[in-house]
Design an enzyme around this catalytic site. Structure first.
Site, PDB file in Angstrom:
ATOM      1  N   CYS A  44      37.629  47.589 -69.862  1.00 49.37           N
ATOM      2  CA  CYS A  44      38.821  46.761 -69.697  1.00 49.37           C
ATOM      3  C   CYS A  44      39.627  47.315 -68.534  1.00 49.37           C
ATOM      4  O   CYS A  44      40.017  48.489 -68.539  1.00 49.37           O
ATOM      5  CB  CYS A  44      39.656  46.757 -70.973  1.00 49.37           C
ATOM      6  SG  CYS A  44      41.240  45.895 -70.816  1.00 49.37           S
ATOM      7  N   CYS A  63      60.529  40.271 -75.693  1.00 49.59           N
ATOM      8  CA  CYS A  63      59.248  40.157 -75.001  1.00 49.59           C
ATOM      9  C   CYS A  63      58.821  38.706 -74.811  1.00 49.59           C
ATOM     10  O   CYS A  63      57.727  38.452 -74.318  1.00 49.59           O
ATOM     11  CB  CYS A  63      58.158  40.934 -75.740  1.00 49.59           C
ATOM     12  SG  CYS A  63      57.946  40.475 -77.463  1.00 49.59           S
TER      13      CYS A  63
END
Length: 397
Positions: free
Chosen positions: A156, A353
């Site tokens: 990743c 967020c």
């Protein structure tokens, strides 16, 4: 309207919330992934509704000058659903996010505010907590966009090197459905939490992670919430403390306190004559906060549901000089926002967020007499559409 699987040639319009851009076809809105404003593309429909459709790019006929080759081979149409903007220059990603934040504030809160998303300095290899899905062959990977399938990966690109060193992708995980890796970058602590198909869990590695922020150590369970970007905690502490300006002797309420990150530095600011009440609903996180804040006689950790605590505090007529809140992605919600205002703080620090949830709550605060005197945004989720905002509110004169 065409059906799922059909191809459309589209001219891409502005960016929208959620890592997509907007196009129109036959009078209907089409949200298109892996595009940039101004491009002309061929896209495949993946979802068709009565009022809108979703599509992903097949071919870019006229690319944006801000388009780049993704750093990750899985950040492509039909690939991993985690990174929304790897096909865009890093600075342009922040520009797109700034547009989204401003649009949400205008549309949902009536605030005409330009908010420049501030860089963190690390756009790849930053994620210190990664949740992998596991396929039926025991291979770790991620879900494609809007799919429950599992795409196995070899690495990743946004995972921190310390996470990659755990070699989650290189191993097989039989009978597992998820593997969560977490690392404490400053100390080398690490853990891997394996969730089996039957729901049972197994922990590999350290039972407690150690994080260090501004020289202060925080001990927490692998399942306790912590910001995933190594620079995030320091940036958010700076934004909150400089925004709400706590002074010696003041009373502070820290909601959704987690492991005690904000409460620790707020306690330092209000000193021995002040008081901090840290409220956290999760049992494990509250226990972590109690350990991390044990040195402060002036801090009280309450394990309680935030809504219930606020309702009881308002009934008792409690008052706080400052309220700090770091709620989950869904935001505070109107009832909690109104309950905070009932405490009559002189300053509110709100960490969010999701800019849409933030904007909706700011509208409620405005109705109750509190205005956002500043809104800052930080790119602590590079390559994705997520952005962290810090709003400072004060009562209207």
């Amino acid at each position: 309207m065409s059906a799922v699987g059909d191809r459309l040639e589209l001219t891409i319009g502005p960016v929208a919330h959620g890592g997509v851009c907007v196009a129109r076809h036959q009078g209907r809105v089409v949200f298109v992934r892996h595009t940039l404003p101004g491009e002309r593309v061929v896209a495949r429909l993946i979802d068709v509704r009565s009022r809108f459709a979703r599509a992903d790019v097949i071919d870019v006929l006229d690319p944006s000058p801000h388009r780049v080759a993704p750093a990750c081979p899985y950040a492509i149409p039909g690939g991993c659903g985690g990174c929304d903007w790897q096909h865009a220059e890093a600075a342009y990603q922040r520009q797109l996010k700034s547009t989204v934040v401003g649009e949400q504030l205008t549309r949902l809160a009536g605030l005409q505010r330009e908010v420049a998303v501030e860089p963190t300095g690390t756009d790849l290899g930053w994620r210190t907590r990664v949740q992998f899905a596991v396929d039926d062959q025991g291979r770790a990977g991620f879900h494609p966009w809007r799919s429950h399938a599992v795409l196995p990966v070899e690495r990743c690109a946004i995972a921190h090197p310390a996470v990659e060193a755990l070699d989650i992708e290189g191993r097989r995980w039989p009978a597992a459905r998820a593997v969560e890796a977490a690392v404490g970058v400053a100390t080398g602590s690490h853990s891997v939490l394996v969730t089996r198909s039957d729901g049972r869990r197994r922990l590999i590695g350290d039972r407690r992670l150690i994080e260090v922020v501004r020289g202060r150590r925080f001990r927490l369970r692998p399942t306790t919430f912590w910001q995933v970007h190594p620079a995030a905690a320091d940036l958010l502490i700076g934004a909150i403390v400089s925004g709400v300006t706590p002074a010696p002797g003041e009373r502070v309420l820290d909601l959704y306190a987690g492991a005690g990150l904000f409460a620790a530095f707020l306690a330092e600011s209000v000193g021995s004559s002040g008081r901090v009440v840290a409220v956290e609903g999760d049992r494990g996180a509250a226990a972590d906060a109690s350990v991390n804040l044990a040195e402060f006689d002036t801090v009280e950790v309450r394990r309680a549901d935030v809504a219930e605590f606020l309702a009881a505090a308002a009934d008792r007529g409690e008052r706080f000089d400052i309220v700090v809140a770091d709620p989950p992605r869904t935001g505070l919600g109107p009832p909690n926002a109104r309950r905070i205002c009932a405490l009559r703080p002189r300053a509110i620090g709100y960490v969010a967020c999701d800019p849409a949830a933030l904007a909706r709550d700011l509208a409620v605060f405005s109705e109750a007499g509190y205005q956002a005197v500043s809104v800052r945004a930080f790119d602590i989720f590079p390559q994705t559409h997520h952005v962290e905002c810090v709003a400072i509110l004060r009562p209207e004169p």
